[in-house]
Each structure stands twice: as structure tokens, then as C-alpha cells.
Design a protein around this motif. Structure first.
Motif, PDB file in Angstrom:
ATOM      1  N   HIS A 125       0.837  -1.197   0.000  1.00 59.27           N
ATOM      2  CA  HIS A 125       0.000   0.000   0.000  1.00 59.27           C
ATOM      3  C   HIS A 125       0.876   1.252   0.000  1.00 59.27           C
ATOM      4  O   HIS A 125       0.668   2.178  -0.795  1.00 59.27           O
ATOM      5  CB  HIS A 125      -0.915  -0.017   1.233  1.00 59.27           C
ATOM      6  N   HIS A 126       1.871   1.269   0.868  1.00 54.14           N
ATOM      7  CA  HIS A 126       2.713   2.454   1.052  1.00 54.14           C
ATOM      8  C   HIS A 126       3.539   2.805  -0.189  1.00 54.14           C
ATOM      9  O   HIS A 126       3.511   3.928  -0.666  1.00 54.14           O
ATOM     10  CB  HIS A 126       3.638   2.246   2.254  1.00 54.14           C
ATOM     11  N   LYS A 127       4.247   1.832  -0.710  1.00 55.23           N
ATOM     12  CA  LYS A 127       5.151   2.121  -1.830  1.00 55.23           C
ATOM     13  C   LYS A 127       4.398   2.462  -3.111  1.00 55.23           C
ATOM     14  O   LYS A 127       4.926   3.102  -4.000  1.00 55.23           O
ATOM     15  CB  LYS A 127       6.144   0.983  -2.058  1.00 55.23           C
ATOM     16  N   HIS A 187       9.770   6.429  -3.040  1.00 57.33           N
ATOM     17  CA  HIS A 187      10.254   5.049  -2.926  1.00 57.33           C
ATOM     18  C   HIS A 187      10.607   4.531  -4.314  1.00 57.33           C
ATOM     19  O   HIS A 187       9.810   4.624  -5.243  1.00 57.33           O
ATOM     20  CB  HIS A 187       9.203   4.143  -2.275  1.00 57.33           C
ATOM     21  N   LEU A 188      11.782   3.961  -4.445  1.00 55.19           N
ATOM     22  CA  LEU A 188      12.234   3.463  -5.748  1.00 55.19           C
ATOM     23  C   LEU A 188      11.275   2.417  -6.292  1.00 55.19           C
ATOM     24  O   LEU A 188      11.108   2.296  -7.507  1.00 55.19           O
ATOM     25  CB  LEU A 188      13.661   2.920  -5.656  1.00 55.19           C
ATOM     26  N   GLY A 213      13.516  -0.478 -13.582  1.00 50.49           N
ATOM     27  CA  GLY A 213      13.360   0.777 -12.861  1.00 50.49           C
ATOM     28  C   GLY A 213      13.236   1.912 -13.854  1.00 50.49           C
ATOM     29  O   GLY A 213      14.009   2.015 -14.800  1.00 50.49           O
ATOM     30  N   MET A 214      12.242   2.764 -13.638  1.00 52.46           N
ATOM     31  CA  MET A 214      12.070   3.955 -14.469  1.00 52.46           C
ATOM     32  C   MET A 214      12.881   5.092 -13.846  1.00 52.46           C
ATOM     33  O   MET A 214      13.137   5.102 -12.647  1.00 52.46           O
ATOM     34  CB  MET A 214      10.587   4.361 -14.537  1.00 52.46           C
ATOM     35  N   ARG A 215      13.261   6.057 -14.675  1.00 49.99           N
ATOM     36  CA  ARG A 215      14.021   7.195 -14.170  1.00 49.99           C
ATOM     37  C   ARG A 215      13.143   8.008 -13.217  1.00 49.99           C
ATOM     38  O   ARG A 215      12.050   8.427 -13.568  1.00 49.99           O
ATOM     39  CB  ARG A 215      14.483   8.082 -15.318  1.00 49.99           C
ATOM     40  N   MET A 216      13.636   8.201 -12.006  1.00 52.37           N
ATOM     41  CA  MET A 216      12.899   8.975 -11.008  1.00 52.37           C
ATOM     42  C   MET A 216      13.188  10.463 -11.186  1.00 52.37           C
ATOM     43  O   MET A 216      14.345  10.838 -11.371  1.00 52.37           O
ATOM     44  CB  MET A 216      13.315   8.582  -9.585  1.00 52.37           C
ATOM     45  N   TYR A 257      12.107  13.531  -6.264  1.00 57.54           N
ATOM     46  CA  TYR A 257      11.780  12.331  -5.494  1.00 57.54           C
ATOM     47  C   TYR A 257      13.035  11.604  -5.027  1.00 57.54           C
ATOM     48  O   TYR A 257      13.033  10.975  -3.965  1.00 57.54           O
ATOM     49  CB  TYR A 257      10.849  11.410  -6.277  1.00 57.54           C
ATOM     50  N   VAL A 258      14.107  11.687  -5.803  1.00 60.85           N
ATOM     51  CA  VAL A 258      15.385  11.132  -5.341  1.00 60.85           C
ATOM     52  C   VAL A 258      15.847  11.931  -4.118  1.00 60.85           C
ATOM     53  O   VAL A 258      16.289  11.354  -3.117  1.00 60.85           O
ATOM     54  CB  VAL A 258      16.457  11.157  -6.451  1.00 60.85           C
ATOM     55  N   ALA A 259      15.700  13.251  -4.179  1.00 56.92           N
ATOM     56  CA  ALA A 259      16.066  14.095  -3.038  1.00 56.92           C
ATOM     57  C   ALA A 259      15.224  13.746  -1.812  1.00 56.92           C
ATOM     58  O   ALA A 259      15.747  13.634  -0.694  1.00 56.92           O
ATOM     59  CB  ALA A 259      15.899  15.570  -3.402  1.00 56.92           C
TER      60      ALA A 259
END
Length: 187
Positions: free
Chosen positions: A75-77, A83-84, A100-103, A107-109
Motif C-alpha cells: 500500500h505504502h510504496k 520510494h524506488l 526501474g524507471m528514471r525517477m 523524489y530522489v532528493a
């Protein structure tokens, strides 16, 4: 539901959110700081967080130990872009495998802010600026990340370990976010 465990879980969630908010504000991410992890107050997450509350690790681990997966984590992610795991999808190039898609950089920060806060909450007085990097490296080979996202995350976690929060937050604010190519800016 134990009221004592519910209170302890609520206290931990609020302390975590307060620390992430402080970190995000230092980077100029005011909205993200204010809205970080609000899904933890939903019944789907709060109920499980209370039932499996532990002082030194995420309650998701307790639910995983019992069932082999965590409904609260799923639910959270799926609702929190820092979240990656939120950014895993089918790669449209090649064989349509999971990738993995480019974040977006913001969101990385926020993920860095989150990892710092979580490390401080769980490690308490044993926390150092290297703690978030050490935790990441334990599972590095299992993370499904876009190569550019991985490079940025690792650069920031290494910078934190070597130069500390002030320099890392300054760099994120003045270099990473200012020069962002984020397609979702303002969203």
C-alpha cells in the motif's frame, strides 16, 4: 489493537515525518516535506504498523516474517513517489521486462531525506552520516533502479557520508533541483 503500541507507532511515524520535513525544507522541497508519508495514517498502513511495531526496524518486516509479504508496504510504496519501488514498470524497449524507471530528481532528493530520517529513528545514537549509505549498500544489488537514478542516489549518499548533511543538502538545493529536468515539476 494495543493502545500502547498504537501510541508508540504514532510517535515514531510523527518523529520520522518531522525529521523528513526538516530535511526537505533544507533542500527547498516544502510541499514534499509537508505531505511526506501521509499514507502511514491510513487504516491499511496504521493498523499493520501498530500490530507489528518494533523500536529498531520497520513494522513491515514483522508482517513479512509472518506472511511472506507486507500488505502495508504494498500500500505504502504504491502511493509514495520517493520510494524506488514506486517507479518499477515494464520497460517498453526490448522484451518488456520489469525495470526501474528514471525517477524525477525531487523524489530522489526526498528519498535521501527519508533514508536519513529512517536511519536516525532506528539507529538512534549510533547514527552517523554514513548510516544511510551503509543501509543502502546492504541491499544495493537487489534494488531495481534506472541507471541514472542509481547514479544520482549513490552520489548523494556518498556525499552525505563524506561531507555531511549541510553540504549534501546545499548541493541538492543548488545543483540537483535547480538543474532538474523533472517532467513532473509542479505536480
Amino acid at each position: 489493537m494495543s493502545l500502547k503500541k498504537a501510541y508508540k507507532h504514532l510517535k515514531t511515524v510523527c518523529a520520522h515525518r518531522r525529521q523528513v520535513r526538516k530535511n526537505c525544507f533544507r533542500m527547498g522541497l516544502y510541499w514534499q516535506g509537508l505531505t511526506h508519508d501521509l499514507s502511514k495514517f491510513s487504516w491499511a498502513e496504521f493498523r499493520i504498523g501498530t500490530k507489528y511495531f518494533m523500536d529498531d526496524q520497520s513494522p513491515h518486516n514483522g508482517e513479512r516474517a509472518e506472511y511472506g509479504y507486507s500488505t502495508a508496504w504494498l500500500h505504502h510504496k504504491g502511493r509514495n513517489k520517493h520510494h524506488l519501488e514506486y517507479w518499477i514498470d515494464y520497460d517498453v524497449k526490448g522484451h518488456h521486462h520489469i525495470a526501474g524507471m528514471r525517477m524525477p530528481e525531487k523524489y530522489v532528493a526526498e528519498m535521501v531525506a527519508d533514508r536519513i530520517a529512517a536511519s536516525k529513528i532506528y539507529k538512534k545514537e549510533k547514527y552517523t552520516d554514513a548510516s544511510p549509505l551503509e543501509y543502502y549498500m546492504q541491499k544495493r544489488d537487489y534494488h531495481v533502479l534506472h541507471p541514472e537514478t542509481r547514479a544520482l542516489l549513490e552520489k548523494l549518499l556518498n556525499m552525505l557520508a563524506e561531507k555531511g548533511e549541510d553540504e549534501t543538502f546545499r548541493y541538492i538545493r543548488e545543483e540537483v533541483l535547480k538543474n532538474s529536468t523533472d517532467r513532473s515539476a509542479g505536480k
